[in-house]
Design a protein around this motif. Structure first.
Motif, PDB file in Angstrom:
ATOM      1  N   ILE A   1       0.830  -1.210   0.000  1.00  0.00           N
ATOM      2  CA  ILE A   1       0.000   0.000   0.000  1.00  0.00           C
ATOM      3  C   ILE A   1       0.865   1.261   0.000  1.00  0.00           C
ATOM      4  O   ILE A   1       0.660   2.176  -0.806  1.00  0.00           O
ATOM      5  CB  ILE A   1      -0.958  -0.014   1.219  1.00  0.00           C
ATOM      6  N   THR A   2       1.870   1.306   0.890  1.00  0.00           N
ATOM      7  CA  THR A   2       2.699   2.514   0.974  1.00  0.00           C
ATOM      8  C   THR A   2       3.519   2.682  -0.314  1.00  0.00           C
ATOM      9  O   THR A   2       3.722   3.811  -0.770  1.00  0.00           O
ATOM     10  CB  THR A   2       3.625   2.482   2.209  1.00  0.00           C
ATOM     11  N   SER A   3       3.946   1.582  -0.929  1.00  0.00           N
ATOM     12  CA  SER A   3       4.688   1.679  -2.196  1.00  0.00           C
ATOM     13  C   SER A   3       3.793   2.224  -3.304  1.00  0.00           C
ATOM     14  O   SER A   3       4.229   3.041  -4.117  1.00  0.00           O
ATOM     15  CB  SER A   3       5.243   0.313  -2.599  1.00  0.00           C
ATOM     16  N   ALA A   4       2.544   1.763  -3.334  1.00  0.00           N
ATOM     17  CA  ALA A   4       1.602   2.253  -4.351  1.00  0.00           C
ATOM     18  C   ALA A   4       1.334   3.747  -4.151  1.00  0.00           C
ATOM     19  O   ALA A   4       1.293   4.514  -5.114  1.00  0.00           O
ATOM     20  CB  ALA A   4       0.293   1.462  -4.278  1.00  0.00           C
ATOM     21  N   ILE A   5       1.178   4.157  -2.898  1.00  0.00           N
ATOM     22  CA  ILE A   5       0.919   5.577  -2.608  1.00  0.00           C
ATOM     23  C   ILE A   5       2.133   6.417  -3.021  1.00  0.00           C
ATOM     24  O   ILE A   5       1.994   7.446  -3.697  1.00  0.00           O
ATOM     25  CB  ILE A   5       0.578   5.773  -1.112  1.00  0.00           C
ATOM     26  N   LEU A   6       3.325   5.951  -2.647  1.00  0.00           N
ATOM     27  CA  LEU A   6       4.540   6.735  -2.947  1.00  0.00           C
ATOM     28  C   LEU A   6       4.863   6.769  -4.444  1.00  0.00           C
ATOM     29  O   LEU A   6       5.620   7.617  -4.894  1.00  0.00           O
ATOM     30  CB  LEU A   6       5.723   6.193  -2.143  1.00  0.00           C
ATOM     31  N   HIS A   7       4.282   5.844  -5.197  1.00  0.00           N
ATOM     32  CA  HIS A   7       4.444   5.909  -6.653  1.00  0.00           C
ATOM     33  C   HIS A   7       3.819   7.197  -7.206  1.00  0.00           C
ATOM     34  O   HIS A   7       4.325   7.770  -8.165  1.00  0.00           O
ATOM     35  CB  HIS A   7       3.795   4.680  -7.307  1.00  0.00           C
ATOM     36  N   PHE A   8       2.721   7.643  -6.580  1.00  0.00           N
ATOM     37  CA  PHE A   8       2.007   8.816  -7.100  1.00  0.00           C
ATOM     38  C   PHE A   8       2.274  10.109  -6.322  1.00  0.00           C
ATOM     39  O   PHE A   8       2.163  11.190  -6.877  1.00  0.00           O
ATOM     40  CB  PHE A   8       0.494   8.560  -7.099  1.00  0.00           C
TER      41      PHE A   8
END
Ligand code: PLP
Length: 395
Positions: free
Chosen positions: A91-98
């Motif tokens: 989840i945090t990786s997906a958020i930090l992608h954007f």
């Protein structure tokens, strides 16, 4: 039958995918259970030794982890998937992608607590990210929440307390038109019963600690997206923050996935019977269960989902104290966080929250959530029934 070179083409349904896809019998000496590549590094070929390997280091990629990734990507109808050491790592990786410093994020208030905290507290205080929480049931509310610097709309549909759904296709359209990224936590629906990428969502995240693992023996996560996003997250957030799933955990996840469709079906079967029992029980004020005819967002359920799982919530006609007594009086349903494993669980989601806090999380007071495990449904009903008999009613 011989092992075919393109054996994976045979496997089309979720049941086939979970039992066989990606297992690569040809590569692993015909082993029916693929081995655990329990190694940190892969030695590279010299110009004349003929060894060919695509792998370098297990923090970047590992063949055992890739088996679970192939299965999850295929079920989610994604170009690729990446496995992580926990749902929160995905989840945090997906958020930090954007998200960048000074970005704005729109997120659903009923979403998973640690996700909300990561957005509001961590990104909020360290990256100066601003956020707007939405209930998410109308498009108008979402559109009004968007700011010029909105970089991400974060969804969870259905959420895992009151099971709010969002019109994911319509929201994806709104986001795309404005160049805003979209992420959805699809853990509740599972890739078996909802595929948000097909409706235009950019990244689907899952905690595999729940139904995918299914045995309450791993904490694990995954995300699914198109090839471009997968490549970017693999070599940025996952490689640099180091949250990849380890090989042994990946092997256990693949083992759990073998029975994933079968287990979820049984959990859902139990939940359906128990939902009916609770719906008709005089000491229950309201139930929250997307599979019921009284579910408030039935239209969205029919539009996006094709099945149910074992999770449901309800409000007993009792004081907060008496609700806790009821929970403690359950003997088969054990008091614990989490869900998706073989065991039945019960929890009061609003315990310790002020009325204001519960409201901000889009959660009514005294909400009790149960996860129906794989025990006999009659045993589960008897357990709830004896605990409800003892409960003092407060209308
Ligand atoms: C449990 C859960 C998570 C977090 O997953 P972990 O594997 O525990 O990090 C995220 N989203 C939802 C909906 C969950 O239920």
């Amino acid at each position: 039958m011989a092992i075919l070179k393109d054996q994976d083409k045979l496997y089309k349904t979720n049941e086939d995918i979970c039992t066989h896809l990606g297992d690569d019998y040809a590569k692993f000496h015909g082993a029916i259970v693929p081995p655990i590549f329990q190694n940190s590094l892969f030695v590279k070929p010299t110009p004349n030794n003929g060894v060919v390997t695509d792998y370098v280091y297990t923090r970047v990629a590992n063949p055992t982890t890739e088996i679970a990734e192939k299965k999850i990507a295929a079920m989610e109808k994604a170009e690729g998937a990446l496995c992580f050491s926990s749902g929160m790592a995905a989840i945090t990786s997906a958020i930090l992608h954007f998200v960048r410093s000074d970005s704005h994020v729109v997120y659903v208030a009923s979403g998973y607590g640690p996700t909300r905290n990561f957005l509001t507290k961590y990104c909020g205080s360290r990256l100066n990210v601003s956020t707007t929480a939405v209930i998410g049931t109308t498009l108008d509310e979402i559109e009004k929440a968007i700011e010029p610097n909105t970089k991400l709309i974060y969804l969870e549909s259905p959420s895992s307390g009151v099971f709010r759904m969002q019109d994911i296709g319509a929201i994806a359209k709104i986001a795309k038109a404005r160049g805003i990224g979209t992420v959805i936590d699809n853990t509740y629906a599972t890739p078996l019963y909802q595929n948000p990428l097909l409706h235009g969502i950019d990244i689907v995240v899952h905690t595999a600690s729940k139904y995918m693992g299914g045995h309450s023996d791993i904490v694990a996560g995954a995300l699914c997206a198109n090839a471009e996003i997968i490549k970017s997250i693999q070599h940025n957030e996952r490689e640099w923050l180091g949250g990849i799933m380890d090989p042994h955990q990946s092997w256990l996840l693949t083992r759990g996935l073998r029975t994933f469709p079968l287990r979820v079906k049984q959990h859902a079967e139990n939940a359906k019977i128990i939902a009916k029992f609770l719906e008709n029980h005089p000491k229950i004020a309201k139930i929250y269960y997307p599979g019921s005819d009284t579910y408030e967002q039935k239209e969205l359920f029919d539009k996006y989902m094709t099945g149910m799982n074992g999770l449901l919530s309800f409000i007993p006609k009792a004081s907060a104290e008496e609700t806790m007594n009821f929970i403690y009086n359950c003997k088969v349903f054990q008091y614990g966080v989490g869900w998706g494993g073989f065991e039945s669980l019960i929890i009061n989601l609003t315990v310790g929250l002020t009325e204001e806090e519960a409201k901000n999380q889009d959660c009514p007071a005294n909400l009790v959530r149960i996860h129906c495990g794989l025990e006999d449904h009659q045993t589960l009903i008897e357990d709830l029934s004896q605990a409800l008999d003892k409960m003092k009613v407060q209308e």
